[in-house]
Design an enzyme around this catalytic site. Structure first.
Site, mmCIF file in Angstrom:
data_model
loop_
_atom_site.group_PDB
_atom_site.id
_atom_site.type_symbol
_atom_site.label_atom_id
_atom_site.label_comp_id
_atom_site.label_asym_id
_atom_site.label_seq_id
_atom_site.Cartn_x
_atom_site.Cartn_y
_atom_site.Cartn_z
ATOM 1 N N GLU A 200 -9.170 9.854 5.003
ATOM 2 C CA GLU A 200 -9.314 8.399 4.988
ATOM 3 C C GLU A 200 -10.311 7.924 3.932
ATOM 4 O O GLU A 200 -10.229 6.789 3.463
ATOM 5 C CB GLU A 200 -9.747 7.900 6.368
ATOM 6 C CG GLU A 200 -8.702 8.063 7.460
ATOM 7 C CD GLU A 200 -7.443 7.267 7.145
ATOM 8 O OE1 GLU A 200 -7.562 6.097 6.736
ATOM 9 O OE2 GLU A 200 -6.338 7.820 7.299
ATOM 10 N N GLU B 187 -13.494 5.298 -0.439
ATOM 11 C CA GLU B 187 -14.301 4.383 0.377
ATOM 12 C C GLU B 187 -15.047 5.195 1.426
ATOM 13 O O GLU B 187 -14.485 5.588 2.450
ATOM 14 C CB GLU B 187 -13.409 3.320 1.014
ATOM 15 C CG GLU B 187 -12.728 2.422 -0.018
ATOM 16 C CD GLU B 187 -11.777 1.426 0.607
ATOM 17 O OE1 GLU B 187 -12.244 0.374 1.112
ATOM 18 O OE2 GLU B 187 -10.561 1.688 0.597
ATOM 19 N N GLU C 30 0.852 -1.195 0.000
ATOM 20 C CA GLU C 30 0.000 0.000 0.000
ATOM 21 C C GLU C 30 0.881 1.236 0.000
ATOM 22 O O GLU C 30 1.846 1.321 0.754
ATOM 23 C CB GLU C 30 -0.911 0.072 1.240
ATOM 24 C CG GLU C 30 -2.113 -0.835 1.236
ATOM 25 C CD GLU C 30 -2.994 -0.590 2.476
ATOM 26 O OE1 GLU C 30 -2.813 0.456 3.137
ATOM 27 O OE2 GLU C 30 -3.840 -1.437 2.774
ATOM 28 N N LYS D 287 -15.225 4.422 5.473
ATOM 29 C CA LYS D 287 -14.044 4.327 6.332
ATOM 30 C C LYS D 287 -14.106 5.400 7.418
ATOM 31 O O LYS D 287 -14.436 6.554 7.144
ATOM 32 C CB LYS D 287 -12.768 4.481 5.511
ATOM 33 C CG LYS D 287 -12.530 3.334 4.537
ATOM 34 C CD LYS D 287 -11.133 3.364 3.953
ATOM 35 C CE LYS D 287 -10.118 2.908 4.989
ATOM 36 N NZ LYS D 287 -8.773 2.754 4.395
#
Length: 495
Positions: A326, A317, A263, A320
């Site tokens: 985030e 997303e 990542e 999250k």
């Protein structure tokens, strides 16, 4: 008998060189912690459309595995932290999981790695002790199925496994985690698996802007740091963090383990306190990272070392938790449009079929490198254009306006267009054996100006230099790769 030995030798050499020619790769993480994402089938189509060859998912979701069947995309799949306990306790749990979640879809779905646990040292529940037993049982299950050499087993970790990362030469693992790190590293050595680490320069800058400059985090060359122990020069924190891991491994005498970055990335949006989370910074970081990786640059301590890197993440997303950033690491919106422009090949300017077929109001066209052309064809065409083709290629020499990005396709595109415009902007002048394609969108950028019909000067026509000098950096970059692959061709003559 002698012939058999000779054939065996060349076969072994062939496979060794094939591995050497593999090169570094760029993949993308496909997180699904959102309620607005497209179906897995649509995601697989999006991935193929953008020529993404490697994808990481965080579980063994069956619809996802089915969607990527027969696509050629290589998958990393995961075992969640919540499943470590049953996997670590009983071999039958690992056997059953493999039988139900992997074997029915492999090899149509190209699964290459299984990650056991996700950043366990950061997890609220202490499950670190369960990682290695679970890894061993999954490996045993793979061995029973005859897949232990085709699907590698590892575990992903945050940079928090280090107690010290600066200077890189002083990199050291946190002794608090020695009880599971040492047996895990031994497992990785025994099975030739990589150490998987998630690396985020964004957080290093966000949390310590007085110590880490933005340029240093974004791969911008205006910042550099010298390791006082080794004298090695670092121009970005990503390399420094990778080398800290390598030095930590060497300190424990684990010198053969390779590192895989599972990542990394940069958010495109954040809270008011996260001023560096912007689309421009995200594009800059990921573009520079891709070029850095694809060119097999390596790191100061490991120059030329191959490194596989996965960008986080395919989509934003929205479920999250945490700060605004985030939820904004995505490269694409749910409808498949890009959050910002990104070339996953590291080649520079690429043409698509829609570019080639469209028209603009002025009727002006340019000629650039085709996204389907091979690197060898492009290199040959560049050598011809800058030589017998009489193209002035000084603009793509170092320090000249079209040298950056220093990629083969970018340099080829400039040379193709110059030849095309100088020779009547005809279809034939943009042929290059199928390596060229006409576009209606002006490929000029920054101070690099692409010629148009009737132009008398190029972006650097007032600079004198030999025409072939512009190709030198591209030749050097691919020399080792081509040499190895030519050796493969030579060896195959004897098999």
């Amino acid at each position: 008998m002698a012939r058999l030995v000779r054939l065996s030798f060349f076969a072994a050499l062939l496979f060794t060189l094939l591995d050497l020619c593999k090169g570094s790769t760029i993949g993308v993480c496909y997180g699904r912690n959102a309620d607005d994402l497209p179906t897995p089938d649509k995601v697989a189509e999006l991935v193929q459309k953008h020529n993404i060859k490697h994808v990481r998912i965080y579980d063994a979701n069956i619809p996802v595995l089915k969607a990527f069947a027969n696509t050629g995309v290589e998958l990393i799949i995961g075992v969640a932290n919540s499943d470590l306990l049953p996997f670590s306790q009983f071999q039958t749990n690992a056997d059953t999981w493999l039988k139900n979640n992997i074997l029915p879809y492999y090899p149509s779905t190209k699964i290459t790695y299984i990650t056991v646990g996700v950043e366990v040292t950061e997890a609220p529940n202490n499950v670190s002790a369960l990682v290695v037993p679970a890894m061993q049982k999954i490996f045993t299950a793979l061995k029973k199925a005859g897949l232990h050499k085709k699907i590698k087993v590892s575990s992903t970790h945050s940079l928090g496994i280090l107690s010290r990362s600066y200077p890189p030469s002083a990199g050291a693992f946190n002794s608090e985690y020695a009880f599971f790190l040492k047996p895990m590293l031994e497992f990785l050595v025994d099975n030739q698996s990589p150490l998987m680490v998630d690396i985020y320069p964004y957080y290093a800058y966000r949390d310590s802007p007085n110590n880490v400059s933005l340029d240093y985090a974004l791969f911008e060359l205006s910042s550099e740091v010298v390791d006082p122990n080794t004298g090695l020069l670092y121009t970005n924190i990503f390399d420094a963090q990778i080398d800290a891991l390598y030095f930590a491994l060497m300190a424990l005498n684990f010198r053969t383990i390779k590192i895989m970055v599972t990542e990394t990335g940069w958010p495109s949006k954040g809270s008011p306190k996260e001023k560096a989370a912007t689309p421009d910074n995200a594009q800059t970081y990921n573009t520079n990272l891709i070029n850095h990786v694809i060119n097999n640059t390596g790191t100061p301590a490991k120059p030329g070392e191959e490194l596989d890197v996965y960008l986080f993440s395919l989509f934003n997303e929205n479920r999250k938790p945490g700060m605004e950033s985030e939820r904004n690491w995505g490269l694409f919106y749910p409808d498949g449009t890009s959050v910002y422009t990104l070339d996953f090949t590291g080649r520079g300017i690429l043409a698509t079929s829609s570019d080639a077929n469209s028209t603009n109001s002025t009727g002006t066209t340019w000629c650039i490198a085709s996204s389907t052309a091979s690197e060898m064809d492009l290199q040959r065409a560049l050598d011809w254009a800058c030589g017998p083709g009489n193209v002035d290629c000084t603009a793509i020499q170092p320090s000249q306006p079209c040298y950056e990005p220093d990629t083969l396709v970018s340099h080829v595109s400039y040379a193709f267009n110059s030849y095309y415009q100088q020779n009547g902007a005809t279809d034939l002048a943009c042929s290059f054996g199928g390596a060229g394609v006409k576009v209606t969108k002006n490929p000029s950028y920054d101070n690099c100006i692409y010629m148009t019909a009737g132009s008398k000067k190029t972006a650097a026509s007032n600079v004198s230099a030999t025409p072939l000098a512009a190709a030198a950096s591209s030749v050097n970059r691919f020399a080792a790769w081509i040499s190895g692959c030519l050796l493969i061709s030579f060896c195959t003559l004897f098999l």
